[in-house]
Design a protein around this motif. Structure first.
Motif, PDB file in Angstrom:
ATOM      1  N   GLU A 165       0.865  -1.167   0.000  1.00 10.85           N
ATOM      2  CA  GLU A 165       0.000   0.000   0.000  1.00 10.85           C
ATOM      3  C   GLU A 165       0.906   1.221   0.000  1.00 10.85           C
ATOM      4  O   GLU A 165       1.886   1.264   0.751  1.00 10.85           O
ATOM      5  CB  GLU A 165      -0.911   0.012   1.224  1.00 10.85           C
ATOM      6  N   ALA A 166       0.596   2.186  -0.863  1.00 13.98           N
ATOM      7  CA  ALA A 166       1.447   3.367  -0.991  1.00 13.98           C
ATOM      8  C   ALA A 166       0.640   4.529  -1.551  1.00 13.98           C
ATOM      9  O   ALA A 166      -0.469   4.345  -2.062  1.00 13.98           O
ATOM     10  CB  ALA A 166       2.621   3.065  -1.913  1.00 13.98           C
ATOM     11  N   VAL A 167       1.251   5.697  -1.475  1.00 16.28           N
ATOM     12  CA  VAL A 167       0.651   6.883  -2.085  1.00 16.28           C
ATOM     13  C   VAL A 167       1.502   7.250  -3.299  1.00 16.28           C
ATOM     14  O   VAL A 167       2.665   7.631  -3.162  1.00 16.28           O
ATOM     15  CB  VAL A 167       0.596   8.067  -1.092  1.00 16.28           C
ATOM     16  N   VAL A 186       0.321  -8.837  -9.899  1.00 16.48           N
ATOM     17  CA  VAL A 186      -0.829  -9.735  -9.930  1.00 16.48           C
ATOM     18  C   VAL A 186      -2.116  -8.908  -9.949  1.00 16.48           C
ATOM     19  O   VAL A 186      -3.080  -9.259 -10.615  1.00 16.48           O
ATOM     20  CB  VAL A 186      -0.802 -10.679  -8.701  1.00 16.48           C
ATOM     21  N   LYS A 187      -2.094  -7.804  -9.211  1.00 15.55           N
ATOM     22  CA  LYS A 187      -3.273  -6.936  -9.119  1.00 15.55           C
ATOM     23  C   LYS A 187      -2.798  -5.533  -8.783  1.00 15.55           C
ATOM     24  O   LYS A 187      -1.899  -5.364  -7.963  1.00 15.55           O
ATOM     25  CB  LYS A 187      -4.211  -7.449  -8.020  1.00 15.55           C
ATOM     26  N   GLY A 188      -3.371  -4.526  -9.430  1.00 18.64           N
ATOM     27  CA  GLY A 188      -2.979  -3.159  -9.117  1.00 18.64           C
ATOM     28  C   GLY A 188      -3.330  -2.186 -10.212  1.00 18.64           C
ATOM     29  O   GLY A 188      -4.093  -2.505 -11.124  1.00 18.64           O
ATOM     30  N   GLN A 234      -3.038   3.704  -2.940  1.00 18.05           N
ATOM     31  CA  GLN A 234      -3.421   2.544  -3.745  1.00 18.05           C
ATOM     32  C   GLN A 234      -2.708   1.299  -3.262  1.00 18.05           C
ATOM     33  O   GLN A 234      -1.741   1.380  -2.513  1.00 18.05           O
ATOM     34  CB  GLN A 234      -3.117   2.796  -5.216  1.00 18.05           C
ATOM     35  N   ARG A 235      -3.215   0.160  -3.720  1.00 22.57           N
ATOM     36  CA  ARG A 235      -2.617  -1.128  -3.379  1.00 22.57           C
ATOM     37  C   ARG A 235      -2.177  -1.828  -4.654  1.00 22.57           C
ATOM     38  O   ARG A 235      -2.819  -1.697  -5.701  1.00 22.57           O
ATOM     39  CB  ARG A 235      -3.606  -2.013  -2.629  1.00 22.57           C
TER      40      ARG A 235
END
Length: 150
Positions: A56-58, A84-86, A64-65
């Motif tokens: 998780e980050a900005v 994988v997802k993002g 967002q993840r």
């Protein structure tokens, strides 16, 4: 698909550089500007082949993840991860380490595809590729500082 490549020479043994690059806590330390933290999957220690981690980050002002999976591990010479997802359509990140003289060359090769088709391509040209290059370079320099201080 943009390909960003960055090389950083580090006056430290290859094993140290390799392990720091795959260490979850070190990743958090080297990405302070984006407030990255592991929130799912492997959240501590050294990543191994097959491990999945959700960060998780900005980025660009948006929290967002992103979930990545380590697909290749060749200690201490290279490892690879994929999204994988993002937020991206996809990415493939190759981390390579080469012994050179009294240190190690760390090489990042980050290839990604932006979402939203032609609009994503425009975003790449306007700001995203530059942003991602700066992110990778800053992280490499932070890794260098940690590795050389040990």
């Amino acid at each position: 698909m943009p390909l960003i490549e960055h090389r950083e020479f580090v006056q430290a043994p290859i094993e140290r550089c390799f392990d720091l690059a795959r260490d979850v806590e070190t990743h958090t330390r080297t990405t302070g500007k984006t407030q990255e933290k592991a929130v799912g999957g492997v959240t501590m220690g050294l990543l191994q082949a097959g491990d999945v981690v959700t960060w998780e980050a900005v980025h660009l002002g948006v929290r967002q993840r992103l979930t990545a999976k380590v697909t290749v591990m060749n200690r201490p010479y290279s490892f690879e991860d994929i999204m994988v997802k993002g937020a991206f359509h996809s990415f493939h990140h190759i981390h390579e380490f080469i012994e050179q003289g009294n240190g190690t060359v760390m090489i990042d090769r980050f290839q990604y595809r932006s979402p939203f088709g032609p609009i994503g391509v425009i975003a790449d040209k306007l700001f995203l590729e530059s942003y991602m290059r700066k992110f990778l370079v800053n992280r490499a320099k932070a890794l260098k500082e940690i590795a050389e201080s040990m």
